[in-house]
Design an enzyme around this catalytic site. Structure first.
Site, short mmCIF file in Angstrom:
data_model
loop_
_atom_site.label_atom_id
_atom_site.label_comp_id
_atom_site.label_asym_id
_atom_site.label_seq_id
_atom_site.Cartn_x
_atom_site.Cartn_y
_atom_site.Cartn_z
N ARG A 275 0.89 -1.24 0.14
CA ARG A 275 0.05 0.14 -0.15
C ARG A 275 0.95 1.18 -0.08
O ARG A 275 1.69 1.24 0.78
CB ARG A 275 -1.04 0.02 1.32
CG ARG A 275 -2.04 -0.93 1.24
CD ARG A 275 -3.14 -0.54 0.08
NE ARG A 275 -4.13 -1.47 0.03
CZ ARG A 275 -4.34 -2.19 -1.11
NH1 ARG A 275 -3.35 -2.73 -1.62
NH2 ARG A 275 -5.47 -2.86 -0.89
N GLU A 304 -4.73 7.23 -5.17
CA GLU A 304 -4.85 6.68 -6.36
C GLU A 304 -6.08 6.91 -7.32
O GLU A 304 -7.01 6.95 -6.60
CB GLU A 304 -4.87 4.84 -6.16
CG GLU A 304 -3.45 4.42 -5.52
CD GLU A 304 -3.33 2.86 -5.25
OE1 GLU A 304 -4.56 2.38 -5.72
OE2 GLU A 304 -2.46 2.39 -5.04
N HIS A 323 -1.10 0.09 -9.75
CA HIS A 323 -1.82 -0.96 -9.10
C HIS A 323 -2.08 -2.15 -9.74
O HIS A 323 -3.63 -2.62 -9.77
CB HIS A 323 -2.96 -0.20 -8.16
CG HIS A 323 -3.41 -0.90 -6.72
ND1 HIS A 323 -3.94 -0.09 -5.98
CD2 HIS A 323 -3.24 -2.31 -6.52
CE1 HIS A 323 -4.01 -1.19 -4.81
NE2 HIS A 323 -3.88 -2.56 -5.38
N1 LIG Z 1 -0.71 -4.50 -5.26
C1 LIG Z 1 -1.67 -5.22 -5.28
O1 LIG Z 1 -2.45 -5.43 -6.04
C2 LIG Z 1 -1.92 -5.97 -3.98
C3 LIG Z 1 -2.24 -7.44 -4.22
C4 LIG Z 1 -2.52 -8.13 -2.95
C5 LIG Z 1 -2.23 -7.81 -1.90
N2 LIG Z 1 -1.65 -6.65 -1.70
C6 LIG Z 1 -1.20 -5.87 -0.51
O2 LIG Z 1 -0.40 -6.61 -0.18
C7 LIG Z 1 -0.29 -6.57 1.27
C8 LIG Z 1 0.02 -8.00 1.83
O3 LIG Z 1 -1.04 -8.97 1.59
P1 LIG Z 1 -1.16 -10.18 2.16
O4 LIG Z 1 -2.29 -10.99 1.21
O5 LIG Z 1 0.35 -10.96 2.43
O6 LIG Z 1 -1.58 -10.14 3.76
P2 LIG Z 1 -1.13 -11.14 4.81
O7 LIG Z 1 -2.26 -10.50 5.99
O8 LIG Z 1 -1.19 -12.47 4.60
O9 LIG Z 1 0.24 -10.55 5.45
C9 LIG Z 1 0.78 -9.27 5.96
C10 LIG Z 1 1.74 -9.68 6.81
O10 LIG Z 1 2.03 -8.41 7.40
C11 LIG Z 1 2.50 -8.48 8.78
N3 LIG Z 1 2.72 -7.40 9.43
C12 LIG Z 1 1.55 -6.73 10.08
N4 LIG Z 1 2.13 -5.56 10.76
C13 LIG Z 1 3.33 -5.62 10.66
C14 LIG Z 1 4.41 -4.89 10.90
N5 LIG Z 1 4.21 -3.77 11.73
N6 LIG Z 1 5.70 -5.06 10.77
C15 LIG Z 1 5.88 -6.09 10.14
N7 LIG Z 1 4.82 -7.00 9.67
C16 LIG Z 1 3.63 -6.49 9.93
C17 LIG Z 1 1.56 -9.77 9.24
O11 LIG Z 1 1.91 -10.34 10.47
C18 LIG Z 1 1.31 -10.58 8.02
O12 LIG Z 1 2.09 -11.60 8.34
C19 LIG Z 1 -1.62 -5.91 1.67
O13 LIG Z 1 -1.05 -4.75 2.10
C20 LIG Z 1 -2.32 -6.10 0.58
O14 LIG Z 1 -3.32 -5.03 0.65
C21 LIG Z 1 -1.67 -5.60 -2.77
O1 LIG Z 2 -5.39 -5.68 -1.54
C1 LIG Z 2 -5.49 -6.27 -2.70
O2 LIG Z 2 -6.05 -7.24 -2.87
C2 LIG Z 2 -4.87 -5.55 -4.00
O3 LIG Z 2 -4.35 -4.50 -3.91
C3 LIG Z 2 -5.49 -5.56 -5.07
O4 LIG Z 2 -6.46 -4.57 -5.40
P1 LIG Z 2 -7.47 -4.46 -6.50
O5 LIG Z 2 -8.63 -5.51 -6.16
O6 LIG Z 2 -7.95 -3.02 -6.35
O7 LIG Z 2 -6.80 -4.63 -7.54
#
Ligand SMILES: NC(=O)c1ccc[n+]([C@@H]2O[C@H](COP(=O)([O-])OP(=O)(O)OC[C@H]3O[C@@H](n4cnc5c(N)ncnc54)[C@H](O)[C@@H]3O)[C@@H](O)[C@H]2O)c1
Ligand SMILES: O=C(O)[C@H](O)COP(=O)(O)O
Length: 587
Positions: A275, A304, A323
């Site tokens: 994020r 965004e 994104h």
């Molecule tokens: N760019 C995209 O399109 C996209 C796609 C999927 C996920 N994401 C983002 O990626 C991130 C991770 O997703 P995920 O599915 O792995 O989530 P998840 O919940 O499986 O993993 C997040 C991890 O962060 C850790 N965490 C929380 N606070 C913390 C801190 N202060 N210091 C260190 N670690 C900490 C948690 O313990 C957890 O293991 C989220 O922000 C999600 O929104 C983005």
């Molecule tokens: O948190 C997520 O799952 C990702 O950031 C994906 O976001 P989107 O569904 O807007 O592509």
């Protein structure tokens, strides 16, 4: 829709046509807006608003169970107007589901489905206050996000995007775009959850030395993929590359800032597919300009889409994508099905496995607890009606007597139902599993739970439940325990929730219809007298039981009635000379 476990009330709302009273702001909103009475849509099907593009497989699944309105790019006003006609809303990261959306729904919105992981665009506190369940689709885009992280890492290291733009501009600049190698370099993965661990696994395959910081991650999972769990300080100060995979929370907001950049190795490279808000973007710009950060690859931004002349996006050392982490064909179909199943299930009253703002209770636990769920609500309902008006309930204790080990009994659902029973009869707020604790806290009701471990076979999850209300007066003094608290006890008997004790008196009434409790001097003929009065008034008696302290002394008679007796009938019962006090309780 069917309610397979009959628990739809946990997620149902009864304020479609009434005004909720919990939050004064609701009233203000109602007064300003024209009130449209809403129904669940044509043919009794719920209506689901899909506010961002969702994979077709998910839409098809939703359409089997609901009226589906796909309306994209809605303004806040349009969303707020539409939402009052919808039972569920599905969004991705591009729609802000703020407090105004929940207010505007006027209680109709029961589920918000986030087709993805991050729920930072949904106001969870407001959702919870309004009893709206929030579910997400946490698994289907993990691999896509990890692959995009690796794509950005490798593209950044080899200047792929910059070189591509340059060659398309007619240039041939081989020496300008000399990159850096990944093999043997240290990658710090911040956040070792689903995406972080998949990135780590892939980076190991590229020959990188991977370290990770995540205070909540199990060490054995890190060990299993050859990753070292380290402190935040070690992670940021020893890494050549840092990849962010944290949720955006109060603790992670602007985690990378001027101060933390200053502690990094000069020439560090940063990837962010988590994020935008996890990085202080102004600080990153300064770190890029000063050379602390050599390059950054960013898929996400604080705002965004970013403004047109965003300096980070335009920076020569930044590789940017809009994104796209979750945007693969496979991930989008997967996410669409995952969220459609979660939303449809939640609308049916099933507890969603991906609930974000409610306890997750597995279906098998739910099945077993079903009669106890009903018992818990009825005991709460009964206990609160025994309180003298104006006493103010502030301390409630729920005791679960069970021969199961405390770890083997999930009581969150039961606590929620006791709260529902306690608060719904004295307010117009609807309570469900989502908002029960919140509403109790708002009303200053402290709910404590106590486990009584019994000997015996743990076949049944619970032997009996007791609800005790302290610091109040009772309109039925016999309901008071030795220590002066209102106390009711119930059990499930052959599947039927029953009241088994009131104060110090044992009774036996199935908790259906309503109950009249009378304290009397124990003497023959009392059952006949009271039964006769009720019979004369055509009030059907379903149960009668008498609990005595000792023969000939005082007794409490509990009478189950199908209909509500008239005031006159109740007065006639009260006028029987042997009756010392009585109370009518609606269940
Ligand atoms: N760019 C995209 O399109 C996209 C796609 C999927 C996920 N994401 C983002 O990626 C991130 C991770 O997703 P995920 O599915 O792995 O989530 P998840 O919940 O499986 O993993 C997040 C991890 O962060 C850790 N965490 C929380 N606070 C913390 C801190 N202060 N210091 C260190 N670690 C900490 C948690 O313990 C957890 O293991 C989220 O922000 C999600 O929104 C983005
Ligand atoms: O948190 C997520 O799952 C990702 O950031 C994906 O976001 P989107 O569904 O807007 O592509």
């Amino acid at each position: 829709m069917a309610t397979p476990l009959g628990l739809s009330s946990l997620f149902s709302s009864r304020i479609h046509t009434t005004t909720p009273s919990l939050f004064p702001i609701h009233r203000k909103e109602f007064n300003r807006r024209r009130i449209i009475l809403v129904t669940a849509g044509g043919g009794g099907k719920p209506t689901i608003l899909v506010a961002e593009k969702l994979g077709q497989a998910g839409i098809d699944l939703l359409k089997k169970h609901a009226n589906v309105d796909c309306s994209y790019d809605l303004s806040v006003e349009e969303l707020c107007t539409k939402i009052s006609l919808c039972d569920a809303l599905i969004v991705r990261s591009g729609t802000k589901v703020g407090r105004d959306v929940f207010e505007s729904s006027r209680g109709r919105l029961k589920v918000v489905g986030r087709a993805g992981v991050g729920i930072d665009n949904v106001d969870l506190a407001a959702a919870t206050e309004y009893g709206c369940l929030v579910v997400n689709a946490p698994t289907a885009n993990t691999v896509a996000a990890a692959e995009h992280g690796i794509a950005l890492l490798t593209a950044m290291a080899r200047n792929v995007a910059q070189a591509d733009a340059s060659i398309k501009a007619g240039k041939w600049m081989r020496s300008k775009y000399v990159g850096v190698s990944l093999v043997g370099k240290t990658l710090a993965v911040l956040g070792f959850g689903k995406v972080g661990s998949e990135v780590a696994r892939r980076a190991r395959g590229l020959g990188m030395h991977v370290i990770t910081h995540d205070p909540y991650a199990p060490a054995d999972r890190a060990r299993a993929i050859g990753v070292e769990l380290v402190s935040f300080e070690v992670a940021i100060s020893t890494a050549d590359f840092i990849s962010l995979h944290l949720p955006l929370t109060a603790a992670t907001s602007k985690m990378l800032n001027d101060e933390t950049f200053a502690r990094m190795k000069r020439g560090v490279r940063i990837v962010n597919v988590a994020r935008g808000g996890v990085i202080d973007e102004d600080a990153l710009l300064r770190a890029l300009d000063s050379g602390i950060v050599a390059q950054a690859a960013l898929d996400v931004f604080t705002v965004e889409p970013p403004v047109k002349d965003n300096k980070l996006v335009l920076h020569e050392s930044v590789t940017a994508t809009p994104h796209l982490g979750a945007s693969t064909m496979e991930a989008q179909e997967g996410v669409a099905v995952e969220i459609a199943e979660a939303v449809v299930g939640a609308l049916r009253g099933e507890l969603a496995a991906t609930a974000v703002n409610a306890p997750m209770v597995p279906p098998e636990v739910l099945r077993e607890l079903k009669p106890y769920v009903v018992l818990a609500e009825k005991l709460g309902r009964l206990a609160v009606q025994l309180v003298t008006g104006g006493s103010g309930v502030d301390a409630v204790k729920v005791t679960y007597a069970s021969s199961r080990s405390p770890d083997d009994l999930d009581t969150r659902l039961l606590r929620a139902m006791v709260i529902k029973g306690l608060i719904e009869p004295i307010s117009s707020v609807f309570i469900n599993l989502v908002n029960s604790d919140y509403v109790a806290k708002q009303r200053g009701v402290k709910i404590s739970e106590e486990r009584m471990v019994l000997d015996g076979s743990p076949e049944d999850p619970i032997e009996y439940i007791t609800v005790t209300i302290a610091n109040v007066e009772s309109r039925f003094a016999s309901a008071l325990s030795e220590s002066g608290e209102i106390k009711v006890e119930g059990r499930v008997k052959q599947g039927v929730p029953s009241l088994t004790k009131v104060g110090l008196f044992g009774v036996d009434v199935s908790l259906e219809g309503s109950v009249i409790l009378c304290r009397q001097v124990d003497q023959p003929g009392m059952i006949g007298k009271v039964g006769g009065i009720l019979g004369d008034e055509n009030v059907n008696v379903s149960f009668m039981s008498v609990g005595r302290i000792a023969p000939g002394k005082q007794a409490v008679m509990a009478i189950g009635v199908d209909e509500q007796p008239s005031k006159e009938t109740l007065k006639k019962i009260g006028d029987i000379s042997a009756i010392e006090e009585f109370v009518f309780l609606k269940l």
